[in-house]
Motif scaffolding. Structure first.
Motif, short mmCIF file in Angstrom:
data_model
loop_
_atom_site.label_atom_id
_atom_site.label_comp_id
_atom_site.label_asym_id
_atom_site.label_seq_id
_atom_site.Cartn_x
_atom_site.Cartn_y
_atom_site.Cartn_z
N GLY A 127 0.80 -1.21 0.00
CA GLY A 127 0.00 0.00 0.00
C GLY A 127 0.83 1.26 0.00
O GLY A 127 0.30 2.36 -0.14
N SER A 128 2.16 1.13 0.14
CA SER A 128 3.01 2.32 0.21
C SER A 128 3.27 2.91 -1.17
O SER A 128 3.64 4.08 -1.30
N GLY A 129 3.07 2.11 -2.24
CA GLY A 129 3.33 2.59 -3.59
C GLY A 129 2.05 2.90 -4.34
O GLY A 129 0.97 2.45 -3.97
N LEU B 166 0.01 -10.40 2.38
CA LEU B 166 0.25 -8.97 2.24
C LEU B 166 0.49 -8.39 3.62
O LEU B 166 -0.33 -8.56 4.53
N LYS B 167 1.62 -7.71 3.78
CA LYS B 167 1.95 -7.08 5.05
C LYS B 167 1.66 -5.59 4.91
O LYS B 167 2.39 -4.87 4.22
N LEU B 168 0.58 -5.13 5.55
CA LEU B 168 0.11 -3.77 5.37
C LEU B 168 1.13 -2.77 5.91
O LEU B 168 1.72 -2.97 6.98
N ASP B 169 1.35 -1.72 5.15
CA ASP B 169 2.32 -0.71 5.56
C ASP B 169 1.91 -0.10 6.89
O ASP B 169 0.72 0.21 7.13
N GLY B 170 2.88 0.07 7.80
CA GLY B 170 2.60 0.53 9.15
C GLY B 170 1.98 1.90 9.22
O GLY B 170 1.33 2.24 10.23
N SER B 171 2.16 2.72 8.18
CA SER B 171 1.59 4.07 8.20
C SER B 171 0.07 4.03 8.23
O SER B 171 -0.57 4.99 8.70
N LEU C 24 -9.15 2.22 4.22
CA LEU C 24 -8.07 1.68 3.38
C LEU C 24 -7.70 0.26 3.82
O LEU C 24 -7.49 -0.63 2.99
N ILE C 25 -7.61 0.05 5.14
CA ILE C 25 -7.27 -1.29 5.63
C ILE C 25 -8.35 -2.28 5.23
O ILE C 25 -8.05 -3.38 4.77
N ARG C 26 -9.64 -1.85 5.39
CA ARG C 26 -10.72 -2.77 5.03
C ARG C 26 -10.68 -3.13 3.55
O ARG C 26 -10.87 -4.29 3.18
N SER C 27 -10.37 -2.13 2.71
CA SER C 27 -10.32 -2.41 1.26
C SER C 27 -9.16 -3.35 0.92
O SER C 27 -9.29 -4.24 0.08
N MET C 28 -8.01 -3.15 1.56
CA MET C 28 -6.87 -4.02 1.29
C MET C 28 -7.13 -5.45 1.77
O MET C 28 -6.75 -6.43 1.11
N VAL C 29 -7.83 -5.58 2.90
CA VAL C 29 -8.18 -6.91 3.41
C VAL C 29 -9.14 -7.61 2.45
O VAL C 29 -8.99 -8.81 2.15
N GLU C 30 -10.12 -6.88 1.96
CA GLU C 30 -11.10 -7.48 1.04
C GLU C 30 -10.42 -7.93 -0.24
O GLU C 30 -10.71 -9.01 -0.78
N ILE C 31 -9.51 -7.12 -0.77
CA ILE C 31 -8.79 -7.50 -2.00
C ILE C 31 -7.93 -8.73 -1.74
O ILE C 31 -7.90 -9.66 -2.56
N ALA C 32 -7.25 -8.75 -0.61
CA ALA C 32 -6.41 -9.90 -0.27
C ALA C 32 -7.25 -11.17 -0.17
O ALA C 32 -6.87 -12.23 -0.67
#
Length: 617
Positions: A529-531, A546-551, A565-573
């Motif tokens: 998610g950092s890029g 996927l290791k979510l960026d600490g920010s 953002l975290i919820r969306s990344m979890v759903e995609i994963a």
């Protein structure tokens, strides 16, 4: 044959055998009687048949040649080829009408190729007294035959003369050989003396000479107050040309560059080639602006140079660093060389084909010096077990337990403290030491996993790989061998790579991941998610987690945007069949939020700090 001749022949045969044995000397060539020639100089041929008979009686045929005195010198000249005369012994009569032995000897001394020929003087015993003739084996008339001949004496004395000629030839050959060796050694010494101060390919001075010239220039600058300048040239992309065209073509290009630089430099300047594609120019009695102008002029000259190699034309350019030698400075030649090199390095980083003046206060110089201070510490740590691993627990949120750890590398400082990885990893990446650290981390982590008790064979380990790890083609084989040696199940290992490193060379990264996954290992994409292109590559990148960026995690409790953002990344994963890990979990509230958002794993100080022990019981 008369009885006297038979007696002489028998005696002669024994004598020949005796002389053959004496001449089997390892330092002399074997004496070949049959190949040697005796020249009989006389105005009368009556004695030739007698001497031929004696020689033939022991198998020495075609050995004797007759010549009258008027034609003797002509015969010697015709028989001399390549400073070697085919006549080995001369028999000359005292009563010759035109050429007596003493006169012949004087003429022989005039030609080096004739000097070694023994001369036997033949005289009538009734008219000449032997005491009147000088016999000197060192070079004058070597023997005297008195007529009438005594058959028993002729052959042994002829053989002595042939032997003397053979020894003289051997000594001459040895002397010629020694002279040739001395010439070769003198040439070699001269060549070595040249190479001590010169480059073999270009003929320019080398680094050793440059350091001596710098020493003199520093002394002169301090004495006169005048400034000097040192320029450092590094050819741009030379290694690519060298690899594509071969080293011989590369040497040809280097010679062309050297020729161009030499034409631009003044005769009194010191131009040197100091390494493969690096040159240096020392200009004395100059100022800073003149030096910069000169560097730019030489840069433009190189940029106009076209070099044709194997039907391919290459443009040449160079990055140039300049440093000034000040009158009040006490720095050493190596110090000025380092400054010019650093300036050249910065010129390359500024886009190549540029000139850069060294300045000790600029940030890039400080970074180079900072890197230089870390290099020996990193090498020492690699050589003397100066690295260590810490293990931080990774919490399984759904199962409420820890069965996974992340291996974190640290460097031991002199005071015993542990240095964080950011400073030395960055330096190692820039200075080409990162592969050694990657290899060490992988080996130590897998060995640590293999050292656990059998009842801990469920413990898994995440291992961080640097951004350059996949540039090492030996990495898959190293992992394979370590798994075999430790008997560790590959499924217990997850390698972590950063998102930035993964997309830098996507296809190469993907291929390496596939190779290592074939061994059974898993992969996690760190700092996800950092890029800006995170989702673009995710679909085709064969990672398991996927290791979510600490920010996104640090302030998620109070920041609804981070939560979305975290919820969306979890759903995609989850859609892609991948698990998620959240790092920087510092409190219970953050952990509970992550649980509600469907994150699979949590890692941070709230879960547990890094420890030297893996999976403590």
């Amino acid at each position: 044959m008369p009885a006297s001749s038979k007696t002489a022949a028998s005696f002669a045969d024994q004598l020949v055998k005796k002389h053959r044995q004496q001449l089997s000397n390892p330092y002399l060539c074997p004496l070949d009687f049959e190949g040697m020639r005796i020249l009989l100089i006389s105005d009368y041929s009556t004695d030739m048949e007698f001497i031929e008979t004696i020689l033939a009686s022991v198998g020495l045929t075609h050995c004797l040649e007759y010549c009258d005195s008027p034609h003797a010198m002509t015969r010697l000249r015709e028989g001399t080829v390549d400073e070697r005369c085919d006549i080995d012994v001369i028999m000359a009569y005292e009563d010759s009408s035109t050429l007596e032995p003493a006169d012949l000897y004087r003429r022989l001394l005039g030609k080096p190729e004739w000097r070694g020929i023994p001369v036997i003087s033949v005289m009538d015993a009734n008219t000449h007294a032997p005491d009147n003739t000088t016999v000197d084996g060192s070079g004058n008339i070597t023997d005297v035959f008195l007529k009438p001949f005594r058959p028993a004496e002729v052959l042994p004395r002829l053989i002595n003369a042939l032997r003397l000629k053979h020894e003289r030839d051997a000594h001459r050959l040895y002397a010629d050989h020694r002279e040739a060796e001395l010439v070769r050694h003198r040439d070699m010494e001269s060549r070595l003396r040249y190479l001590v101060d010169h480059d073999d390919i270009t003929g320019l001075f080398n680094r050793r000479y440059l350091e001596q010239a710098l020493e003199r220039a520093i002394t002169t600058t301090q004495a006169t107050g005048c400034h000097s300048a040192l320029m450092y040239f590094d050819l741009d992309q030379f290694k690519i040309i060298n690899a594509a065209e071969g080293h011989l073509a590369g040497d040809s290009l280097i010679r062309s560059v050297a020729k161009q630089l030499k034409s631009d430099a003044r005769p009194e300047d010191t131009l040197t080639r100091i390494s493969c594609d690096d040159f240096a120019l020392l200009i004395e009695d100059t100022d800073q602006q003149t030096a910069i102008d000169k560097a730019n002029q030489m840069r433009c000259s190189l940029a106009q140079l076209k070099v044709s190699l194997h039907n391919q034309t290459y443009d040449i350019s160079a990055s140039i660093g300049v440093t000034m030698i000040e009158p009040d400075s006490t720095a050493s030649p190596s110090h000025y060389l380092a400054q010019a090199d650093q300036a050249c390095f910065i010129a390359k980083n500024h886009g190549r084909n540029t000139v850069h003046l060294f300045c000790a206060d600029e940030p890039e110089v400080k970074r180079i010096n900072h890197d230089a201070s870390w290099i020996p510490r990193i090498r020492d740590a690699l050589d003397n077990d100066g690295f260590t691993l810490l293990f931080q627990p990774v919490y399984d949120i759904a199962r409420d337990r820890v069965e996974r750890y992340e291996a974190l590398v640290r460097m031991r400082a002199e005071d015993g403290s542990l240095a964080e990885p950011e400073p030395f990893i960055a330096v190692a990446e820039r200075m080409g030491l990162i592969h050694d650290i990657d290899q060490w981390v992988v080996a130590e982590a897998i060995r640590a996993l293999g050292s656990l008790d059998p009842d801990q064979d469920h413990i898994c380990l995440n291992i961080n790989l640097s951004g350059h790890a996949f540039e090492d083609p030996s990495l898959p084989d190293t992992i394979r061998q370590l798994l075999s040696d430790t008997h560790v199940d590959a499924r217990r290992i997850t390698f972590e790579i950063t998102e930035t490193a993964a997309i830098a060379n996507f296809e190469h990264t993907r291929n390496m991941i596939l190779q290592i996954r074939k061994l059974g290992c898993r992969f996690a994409l760190d700092d996800f998610g950092s890029g800006f292109n995170s989702y673009t590559y995710l679909k085709n990148l064969p990672v398991d987690c996927l290791k979510l960026d600490g920010s996104f995690v640090q302030n998620a409790v109070s920041d609804p945007v981070d939560q979305v953002l975290i919820r969306s990344m979890v759903e995609i994963a989850q859609t892609l069949g991948k698990r998620t890990v959240a790092e920087f979990v510092e409190n219970k509230e953050t952990l509970e939020l992550l649980r509600s958002l469907g994150v699979d794993y949590a890692q941070g100080y709230y879960i547990g700090r890094p420890s030297t022990e893996l999976a403590p019981k």
